[in-house]
Design a protein around this motif. Structure first.
Motif, PDB file in Angstrom:
ATOM      1  N   GLU A 423       0.215  85.792  60.033  1.00 16.69           N
ATOM      2  CA  GLU A 423      -0.073  84.550  60.418  1.00 16.69           C
ATOM      3  C   GLU A 423       0.037  84.563  61.980  1.00 16.69           C
ATOM      4  O   GLU A 423      -0.549  83.644  62.676  1.00 16.69           O
ATOM      5  CB  GLU A 423       0.963  83.272  59.965  1.00 16.69           C
ATOM      6  CG  GLU A 423       0.640  82.984  58.516  1.00 16.69           C
ATOM      7  CD  GLU A 423       1.433  83.983  57.698  1.00 16.69           C
ATOM      8  OE1 GLU A 423       2.341  84.763  58.160  1.00 16.69           O
ATOM      9  OE2 GLU A 423       1.656  83.921  56.501  1.00 16.69           O
ATOM     10  N   ASN A 595     -12.045  88.132  60.039  1.00 18.58           N
ATOM     11  CA  ASN A 595     -11.295  86.865  59.800  1.00 18.58           C
ATOM     12  C   ASN A 595      -9.961  87.534  59.580  1.00 18.58           C
ATOM     13  O   ASN A 595      -9.596  87.903  58.304  1.00 18.58           O
ATOM     14  CB  ASN A 595     -11.852  85.939  58.750  1.00 18.58           C
ATOM     15  CG  ASN A 595     -10.702  84.918  58.376  1.00 18.58           C
ATOM     16  OD1 ASN A 595      -9.902  84.436  59.241  1.00 18.58           O
ATOM     17  ND2 ASN A 595     -11.013  84.239  57.217  1.00 18.58           N
ATOM     18  N   HIS A 597      -7.047  86.021  59.226  1.00 15.78           N
ATOM     19  CA  HIS A 597      -6.280  85.004  58.585  1.00 15.78           C
ATOM     20  C   HIS A 597      -5.773  85.257  57.145  1.00 15.78           C
ATOM     21  O   HIS A 597      -6.841  85.753  56.369  1.00 15.78           O
ATOM     22  CB  HIS A 597      -6.678  83.566  58.697  1.00 15.78           C
ATOM     23  CG  HIS A 597      -5.778  82.459  58.633  1.00 15.78           C
ATOM     24  ND1 HIS A 597      -5.060  82.201  57.528  1.00 15.78           N
ATOM     25  CD2 HIS A 597      -5.500  81.655  59.497  1.00 15.78           C
ATOM     26  CE1 HIS A 597      -4.348  81.229  57.740  1.00 15.78           C
ATOM     27  NE2 HIS A 597      -4.352  80.978  58.947  1.00 15.78           N
ATOM     28  N   THR A 599      -4.768  83.596  54.715  1.00 13.71           N
ATOM     29  CA  THR A 599      -4.871  82.728  53.545  1.00 13.71           C
ATOM     30  C   THR A 599      -6.193  81.812  53.754  1.00 13.71           C
ATOM     31  O   THR A 599      -6.637  81.302  52.643  1.00 13.71           O
ATOM     32  CB  THR A 599      -3.722  81.670  53.375  1.00 13.71           C
ATOM     33  OG1 THR A 599      -3.440  80.939  54.480  1.00 13.71           O
ATOM     34  CG2 THR A 599      -2.753  82.492  53.152  1.00 13.71           C
ATOM     35  N   ALA A 601     -10.082  80.463  54.136  1.00  8.48           N
ATOM     36  CA  ALA A 601     -11.607  80.943  54.119  1.00  8.48           C
ATOM     37  C   ALA A 601     -12.212  79.881  54.851  1.00  8.48           C
ATOM     38  O   ALA A 601     -11.745  78.647  54.668  1.00  8.48           O
ATOM     39  CB  ALA A 601     -11.612  80.997  52.507  1.00  8.48           C
ATOM     40  N   PRO A 658     -10.716  85.192  53.764  1.00  5.51           N
ATOM     41  CA  PRO A 658      -9.381  85.696  54.169  1.00  5.51           C
ATOM     42  C   PRO A 658      -9.547  87.259  54.457  1.00  5.51           C
ATOM     43  O   PRO A 658      -9.904  87.928  53.488  1.00  5.51           O
ATOM     44  CB  PRO A 658      -8.267  85.316  53.830  1.00  5.51           C
ATOM     45  CG  PRO A 658      -8.609  84.052  52.827  1.00  5.51           C
ATOM     46  CD  PRO A 658     -10.230  84.332  52.401  1.00  5.51           C
ATOM     47  N   ARG A 659      -9.071  87.709  55.574  1.00  2.00           N
ATOM     48  CA  ARG A 659      -8.816  89.129  55.526  1.00  2.00           C
ATOM     49  C   ARG A 659     -10.100  90.014  55.247  1.00  2.00           C
ATOM     50  O   ARG A 659     -10.140  90.874  54.411  1.00  2.00           O
ATOM     51  CB  ARG A 659      -7.629  89.724  54.948  1.00  2.00           C
ATOM     52  CG  ARG A 659      -6.371  89.367  55.138  1.00  2.00           C
ATOM     53  CD  ARG A 659      -5.253  90.127  54.552  1.00  2.00           C
ATOM     54  NE  ARG A 659      -3.867  89.758  54.835  1.00  2.00           N
ATOM     55  CZ  ARG A 659      -3.130  89.119  53.887  1.00  2.00           C
ATOM     56  NH1 ARG A 659      -3.473  88.895  52.763  1.00  2.00           N
ATOM     57  NH2 ARG A 659      -1.881  88.711  54.188  1.00  2.00           N
TER      58      ARG A 659
END
Length: 667
Positions: A423, A595, A597, A599, A601, A658-659
């Motif tokens: 995070e 992206n 992050h 968690t 989307a 995410p990711r």
């Protein structure tokens, strides 16, 4: 004013010292070339004079330089390893050159030999410094030089690749551990089984480690004993030539990991006390000992050392047709304390008098020679201090390397993974670390190298997945931990490669997240080869996530390698949002979106980019890459006018799981 200082105003206070370094280097060149009467290329022909050769009539002649010797004998399998007067070398000049001429039928291909040297306070056996083949007896473990004179020498069939427009995509490899079997693999096996894999992945260059002969296999090739001998563990010199020639035929450039920063301490096998003295090749006292590597440090102020090492550069280029070198341990060469005692927090640390002028002159002359011998040669500096000008042109005040390794990047990724929760990953920090480099120097970017795969460290996949990679890397048993590891493994590689300004490098097997570490046979592991190999079957098994990581690396490399002069396209950051953890940048007609992050989307996420029509051409979340195919990659994306802080800009709207990383092309 030098161009180096013109390009970097922070160097202006040190302009005089840069000029002094350049003048010192020119003076060293005049000294070794007798005022320019001997071309530098001719000065580096030592390998044609020293060592064992045949003359025009087929007779043998052996020459070595041993100034401290009182008598020298040639001993070997041909005379029962006995010192005999008929095999005694003759001192031919005041410089310490010794030679012996032998009838053509007295020595034969395959014979083993060494020198027996008497000096003022003792005697001992020595392997000739200029020996071009050295082998180890499988029963006794003793090393000897070996005559390599087959009836037919290998003839190169292919010319070297010379394309300079593409980005340099390097596959770093080690011949011995390239097999899946627990053994020492060979040149021929690598040629037949591994080269096709590398070509399929899309890399355009290979960087081979551990070529120069080294007594201890576990040194990874960095404790060199015989500088002119390709390691016989992997096969014959002709097999190495055929490997390189085959690579050239496949369009691969072949870079050699060259160790001129230090040498093994062994006396019989190496250069230590070669003529009974320490100072023929190395510094006396503490300056000659490397405290961290347990090895010996060359005295670059000696003309014979410069002659030996420059000849070594030319030898590998001419005889084996290597396309260039990655110079190991450059920081150790540049500084009296090997770079171990400096923080390098300001420019003053590069000009504080702790620098070895002789070593700097040698590196500059080596680059000059290499590019004279082979104009398209590649030279890469492995240097951690950030010495300015290392990869700048010699005439501009630099050292002449073509590239320097961006060693800050893998260190950054380790620190980020170890010390920051997902995070807290900052897209701004990622962008800064990947693009923080000197504008006038090209670098080789990499996410991890062989160092992180060795016992005592961890690869990226091992840091990300830890024990889960042993049990949950199949599609049927994947876990949240392995999902995270696979996603970040792809993103880290793509953002590292996409921001390069010279080239990109990966180490053999790391492209598919090879499990475990590298541990060479040693007493502590029962002399096992279990960890000194590569498990290619994992990448070949379509049921495993390793296979998907391989697929992604292949797609990424083919994409970047297929964009002409991709590394020279200007980098433009279009978006960096710390809270969202989204980064976007562009090169030419290509947009890269990340992206990070863990968690969140984002639906219809608007990013300002140049006006146009965009198509997704690489999606890290694609099923073939171990993702979940949450994005419709066939959907076109058109820019629309959007207001940002009161300013109207063109933007595209994207769905960002995410990711996930995307590459889009403007049509």
């Amino acid at each position: 004013m030098t161009k180096l200082a013109m390009n970097d105003p922070w160097l202006k206070p040190y302009e005089e010292r840069i000029h002094r370094r350049m003048q010192f280097t020119r003076a060293r060149e005049r000294s070794i070339t007798q005022g320019g009467d001997i071309p530098l290329e001719q000065f580096a022909d030592g390998y044609l004079y020293y060592g064992l050769h045949r003359d025009e009539r087929g007779s043998w002649i052996l020459r070595e330089s041993l100034p401290g010797a009182q008598s020298v004998y040639l001993i070997g399998s041909f005379n029962g390893w006995q010192t005999m007067s008929v095999w005694k070398l003759k001192r031919v000049d005041d410089y310490g050159n010794w030679e012996i001429k032998v009838a053509k039928d007295a020595l034969h291909h395959g014979d083993h030999y060494r020198l027996f040297v008497h000096w003022g306070h003792g005697c001992g056996e020595r392997i000739p410094a200029w020996a071009t083949r050295v082998v180890q007896d499988s029963e006794t473990g003793i090393f000897s030089a070996q005559i390599w004179a087959p009836e037919e020498e290998y003839k190169f069939k292919h010319t070297r690749p010379t394309c300079q427009d593409e980005p340099l995509m390097i596959y770093e490899c080690h011949i011995g551990m390239s097999s899946e079997e627990g053994k020492v693999s060979g040149y021929r096996e690598f040629q037949e089984q591994i080269l096709p894999r590398i070509v399929d992945l899309g890399y355009n260059a290979i960087q081979i480690m551990a070529i120069q002969e080294h007594p201890y296999y576990g040194s990874f090739g960095y404790h060199v004993s015989s500088f002119f001998a390709p390691s016989s563990r992997f096969g014959s010199p002709d097999e190495l030539k055929e490997l390189i020639d085959t690579a050239h035929g496949l369009g691969l450039r072949v870079i050699m990991d060259l160790v001129h920063s230090h040498a093994v301490k062994n006396e019989v096998e190496g250069l230590a006390k070669y003529d009974g003295s320490r100072t023929l090749f190395f510094h006396e006292g503490p300056r000659g000992d490397h405290p961290a590597w347990d090895s010996l440090c060359f005295d670059y102020g000696r003309n014979n050392v410069i002659h030996f090492l420059l000849s070594n550069c030319k030898y590998w280029l001419e005889v084996f047709q290597f396309d260039g070198f990655r110079f190991d341990g450059v920081s150790s060469m540049l500084y009296y304390d090997h770079g171990l005692g400096e923080a390098f927090t300001s420019y003053a640390d590069y000009f504080n008098g702790h620098q070895d002028a002789d070593a700097m002159a040698y590196l500059t002359l080596a680059n000059k020679l290499i590019h004279q011998v082979h104009p398209h040669a590649i030279t890469i500096a492995e240097e951690v201090s950030g010495m300015p000008g290392l990869a700048s042109a010699i005439e501009d005040g630099g050292f002449g390397f073509d590239y320097r390794l961006a060693m800050n990047i893998p260190d950054f990724w380790i620190k980020l993974i170890k010390e920051h929760p997902d995070e807290a990953w900052s897209p701004g920090a990622i962008w800064y670390e990947l693009t923080n480099r000197r504008e006038d120097e090209k670098t080789i970017s990499y996410a991890e190298s062989h160092d992180q795969a060795l016992v005592g460290d961890k690869t990226l996949i091992f840091r990300l997945a830890d024990a889960d990679m042993y049990w949950h890397m199949s599609h049927a048993t994947r876990s949240l931990t392995t999902d995270r590891a696979v996603a970040l493994h792809k993103m880290i590689r793509l953002v590292t490669a996409a921001t390069m300004n010279g080239g990109y490098l990966t180490f053999m097997g790391n492209e598919f997240g090879h499990p475990e570490w590298i541990d060479f046979p040693r007493e502590g592991n029962g002399w096992s080869y279990h960890y000194a190999r590569r498990q290619w079957s994992l990448a070949d098994n379509s049921e495993l996530l390793y296979h998907d990581l391989r697929n992604f690396d292949k797609a990424m490399v083919h994409l970047l390698d297929g964009i002409r002069s991709f590394n020279n396209l200007p980098l433009t950051q279009y978006w960096s949002h710390e809270d969202d953890q989204v980064l976007c940048f562009g090169r030419g007609n290509y947009i890269f979106v990340f992206n990070f992050h863990p968690t969140l989307a984002y639906t219809d996420y608007a990013i300002p980019v140049p006006e146009g029509h965009y198509s997704i051409i690489l999606d890290s979340d694609a099923k073939d890459f171990g993702g979940y195919s949450l994005i419709d990659d066939a959907q076109p994306h058109y820019t629309q006018s959007t207001t940002y802080d009161g300013e109207v800009k063109d933007a595209i709207s994207l769905y960002l799981p995410p990711r996930t990383a995307l590459v889009l092309k403007r049509n």
